[in-house]
Structure formats: structure tokens, C-alpha cells
Motif scaffolding. Structure first.
Motif, PDB file in Angstrom:
ATOM      1  N   UNK A  47      36.109  47.895  -1.533  1.00  0.00           N
ATOM      2  CA  UNK A  47      35.215  48.856  -2.170  1.00  0.00           C
ATOM      3  C   UNK A  47      35.824  50.249  -2.177  1.00  0.00           C
ATOM      4  N   UNK A  48      35.027  51.191  -2.636  1.00  0.00           N
ATOM      5  CA  UNK A  48      35.507  52.560  -2.793  1.00  0.00           C
ATOM      6  C   UNK A  48      35.759  53.230  -1.441  1.00  0.00           C
ATOM      7  N   UNK A  49      36.869  53.936  -1.366  1.00  0.00           N
ATOM      8  CA  UNK A  49      37.164  54.779  -0.210  1.00  0.00           C
ATOM      9  C   UNK A  49      36.613  56.161  -0.533  1.00  0.00           C
ATOM     10  N   UNK A  50      35.844  56.723   0.368  1.00  0.00           N
ATOM     11  CA  UNK A  50      35.272  58.049   0.156  1.00  0.00           C
ATOM     12  C   UNK A  50      35.859  59.026   1.164  1.00  0.00           C
ATOM     13  N   UNK A  51      35.731  60.298   0.869  1.00  0.00           N
ATOM     14  CA  UNK A  51      36.207  61.308   1.809  1.00  0.00           C
ATOM     15  C   UNK A  51      35.410  61.204   3.108  1.00  0.00           C
ATOM     16  N   UNK A  52      36.034  61.592   4.206  1.00  0.00           N
ATOM     17  CA  UNK A  52      35.398  61.517   5.524  1.00  0.00           C
ATOM     18  C   UNK A  52      35.482  62.886   6.192  1.00  0.00           C
TER      19      UNK A  52
END
Length: 188
Positions: A47-52
Motif C-alpha cells: 500500500x501507500x507509504x506516507x510521510x511520518x
């Protein structure tokens, strides 16, 4: 203060089980080190990797930057800092985790103006798959496919919604984090 229930110091050999932790303690005798709100960033296996985002605890230091092995990450492209908020960009995390095998895919170092660097493991994970439990008061079996190398959190509740486990004030259970691993070899 460090409460040691024989997990940090081997009381027979008097050797530290976690040399990195002892290095941080030793550095604190003469200076302050910066830290962050966590030393782990979790990225989904698919799935999508999002900023952390992590909160920096500067402890009187100045944030100097992030490194992956010998390579500095670029401020503005790989991460941003706003006040005490460090944000790892989705693009940087995507590059760091590669094809996202379970577990630690990259180890970053947050550098500060003094003290020891703060290590941040970038970990790919999936939710475990649980099968039907079986057992009685003599024992319990919950077949589990963990799909990773560490348990991020575990919550236990009774059927009536009450908190299960030794700490009835929270449903989240305490686990023991594995000792620090040798930093992964960075890829180019």
C-alpha cells in the motif's frame, strides 16, 4: 534513572546487553544528547507509504541532520524540520524500505550539535493474522502468523470490554523490545 529487571545488564558477567544504551548513558555523564519521540518508524508492507512525523527532544542541543549510513539525507527533500517536528517524506521512506521485506529496512541517525546520535529504525510491517484460540485455565493457544520480527503493540480486552492483563489501567500490554541490532548496511 533506569529500572533494570535484568534486561539491560547481565548481572552475572556485568556486561551490558545493549551497548548502544550504555553509550547513551555514558555520554549523559558529561553532556546532553538529543532524542526523538520514538526510535522506530513503521511503514506498511504494502500500500501507500506516507510521510511520518517524530517529535524531537532537543535537550538544549541543535538538530544537525539525518544520515543513512555514511550518506546524509537532504533537508527539504528527504525530511523537513519545523520547530520540534521532524517529518520523513513519503519519497524518502519509499526509497529507504525498497521492496519492503518484513523488519528493519533502514537505520537512520539523527545528529545533534553534541551528544550521541539518535538511532531510528525504519520497519516494514503488516498486522498479524490470528486464528481461533483454544484452551482453558490450564493453558491458552492463539495461533498467530506474525508477519514481521517484532510486535509493535498488543491490546488485550475481555469480552465485556474490560482491560485484560496485569495492568488493568490500560488495554495495551507491555512487551520487551529485542536488543538493538547491528545497523543494516546501507545500499546506494
Amino acid at each position: 534513572m533506569l529500572w533494570d529487571a535484568d534486561q539491560f545488564l547481565n548481572r552475572t558477567s556485568l556486561q551490558w546487553r545493549d551497548a548502544e544504551l550504555f553509550g547513551r548513558i555514558r555520554a549523559s555523564w558529561t553532556t546532553r544528547s538529543g532524542t526523538a519521540s520514538s526510535d522506530m518508524v513503521f511503514v506498511p508492507k504494502s500500500g501507500a507509504v506516507t510521510s511520518q512525523e517524530l517529535t524531537l527532544n532537543l535537550n538544549g542541543t541543535d538538530f544537525q541532520g539525518l544520515r543513512h549510513g555514511s550518506r546524509p539525507l537532504l533537508r527539504g527533500r528527504d525530511y523537513t524540520v519545523s520547530g520540534d517536528r521532524l517529518t520523513l517524506t513519503a519519497a524518502a521512506l519509499t526509497a529507504l524500505v525498497g521492496d519492503r521485506p518484513h523488519g528493519v529496512n533502514a537505520t537512520l541517525e539523527a545528529r545533534f550539535s553534541r551528544g550521541v546520535p539518535w538511532r531510528i529504525d525504519v520497519i516494514s510491517h503488516e498486522r498479524p493474522v490470528l486464528s481461533s484460540a483454544s484452551g482453558n485455565t490450564g493453558g491458552l493457544s492463539v495461533p498467530t502468523q506474525f508477519r514481521g520480527d517484532m510486535l509493535a503493540t498488543m491490546e488485550a480486552k475481555y469480552d465485556d470490554g474490560g482491560n485484560a492483563g496485569p495492568a488493568d489501567w490500560t488495554s495495551y500490554q507491555q512487551g520487551t523490545r529485542p536488543s538493538r541490532r547491528t545497523p543494516a548496511t546501507p545500499s546506494s
